[in-house]
Design a protein around this motif. Structure first.
Motif, PDB file in Angstrom:
ATOM      1  N   HIS A  74      31.554 -68.665   6.342  1.00 42.68           N
ATOM      2  CA  HIS A  74      30.876 -68.037   7.480  1.00 42.68           C
ATOM      3  C   HIS A  74      29.509 -67.482   7.081  1.00 42.68           C
ATOM      4  N   ASP A  79      26.877 -65.659   9.307  1.00 40.76           N
ATOM      5  CA  ASP A  79      27.856 -64.724   9.863  1.00 40.76           C
ATOM      6  C   ASP A  79      28.550 -64.001   8.715  1.00 40.76           C
ATOM      7  N   ASP A  89      30.051 -55.243  13.541  1.00 41.83           N
ATOM      8  CA  ASP A  89      29.475 -56.417  12.911  1.00 41.83           C
ATOM      9  C   ASP A  89      28.728 -56.002  11.645  1.00 41.83           C
TER      10      ASP A  89
END
Length: 320
Positions: A74, A79, A89
């Motif tokens: 990711h 990400d 996040d």
């Protein structure tokens, strides 16, 4: 392919390999810490079922290898996952701290380069003079004092005794640095002082060596002006080795910034990393290491290319 492009690709390939190894080591070391994120967040007594459920919610019930490879896949797409602490996040968690650290690092670099070049040339143009001895003594003195010791001395004298500048960043944030730049003075002095010291001496040695070359004496006999001599002949040849040292200095600058942040309680990436380690927050820890590693790779690649550009004779080594 040009030698410069070949040099860049070589440095980038080595850097990526080093970054992967670094991430593996950091992740492995984080597993050696006592407890995990579920244990740290749930400090009350939980039943075995509740503890297992907490680990499942955080994704800790899978093997570490699977967890790391999943995060790495990711992260390669930009990400960095979700923080274990607060379920935010990771990108939003580390953005502000990285801006604070970036402001300090960029400010330090903008001060470091001209100070080191001017001081190195001032000492090298008149070796053995009183000016040379003073500059060399100061650089050796700063080089021998650890960052945290210099920081404590400055805080004690400048902040506590003289009350001239703030001693800590407690209660301050990124906007404070913009509105009240005096908060940045002491951290900047500590960061630049230690890193500039070896760079000054290297530039000094480079200037002395270049001035002793036969082509410099020939240029003087041909009536080349002092300004042209320094700008076109001395500076490129004297600064080329210093650019390579600046690459190593860049790594020291980064580590020095992290130490300074810890000493002055700056809300930068060092404080965020310490908090993430305490919370066993693997995604945040890995994201900070990954981004810091990429920055180090890019900075070193740019410095290598700049040194190559300033010294074209390095092309012969690159072709090998």
């Amino acid at each position: 392919m040009t030698p410069g492009a070949r040099l860049f690709l070589r440095r980038a390939g080595i850097g990526v390999g080093q970054l992967v190894v670094l991430l593996v080591l950091v992740f492995a070391l984080s597993l050696l810490l006592p407890g995990d994120a579920a244990d740290v967040q749930n400090n009350t007594v939980l039943s075995a079922a509740q503890q297992q459920n907490a680990r499942h919610l955080l994704g800790l019930d899978v093997s570490p290898v699977t967890r790391f490879l999943d995060w790495l896949g990711h992260a390669a797409r930009g990400d960095f996952g979700t923080s274990y602490a607060g379920s935010a996040d990771v990108g939003s968690v580390i953005t502000s701290p990285f801006l604070v650290t970036g402001l300090l690092a960029v400010s330090a670099l903008l001060v470091l380069v001209p100070v080191a070049v001017v001081a190195g040339f001032a000492a090298g143009l008149r070796p053995g003079s009183a000016r040379d001895r003073v500059i060399t003594s100061i650089s050796i003195g700063f080089d021998s004092i650890p960052d945290f010791v210099l920081a404590v001395l400055l805080v004690t004298v400048v902040s506590l005794r003289l009350d001239l500048l703030p001693a800590t960043f407690l209660g301050a944030d990124l906007s404070t640095l913009v509105d009240r730049p005096e908060y940045l003075v002491l951290p900047l002095v500590v960061t630049v002082a230690r890193v500039a010291a070896p760079l000054v001496r290297l530039i000094r040695a480079g200037v002395i060596d270049v001035l002793d070359q036969p082509y410099i004496a020939q240029a003087r006999r041909l009536g080349v002006s002092r300004v042209s001599l320094l700008a076109r002949h001395v500076a490129p040849n004297a600064l080329a080795p210093a650019m390579q040292e600046l690459g190593r200095t860049g790594d020291g600058l980064l580590s020095g910034v992290l130490i300074v942040e810890a000493v002055f309680a700056m809300p930068g990436i060092a404080s965020e990393l310490i908090g993430a380690i305490g919370n066993r927050d693997e995604p945040v820890i890995l994201a900070i290491v990954a981004i810091t590693g990429v920055i180090a790779i890019v900075v070193n690649a740019v410095i290598d290319l700049t040194g190559y550009w300033m010294n074209p004779r390095a092309a012969a080594q690159v072709r090998r």
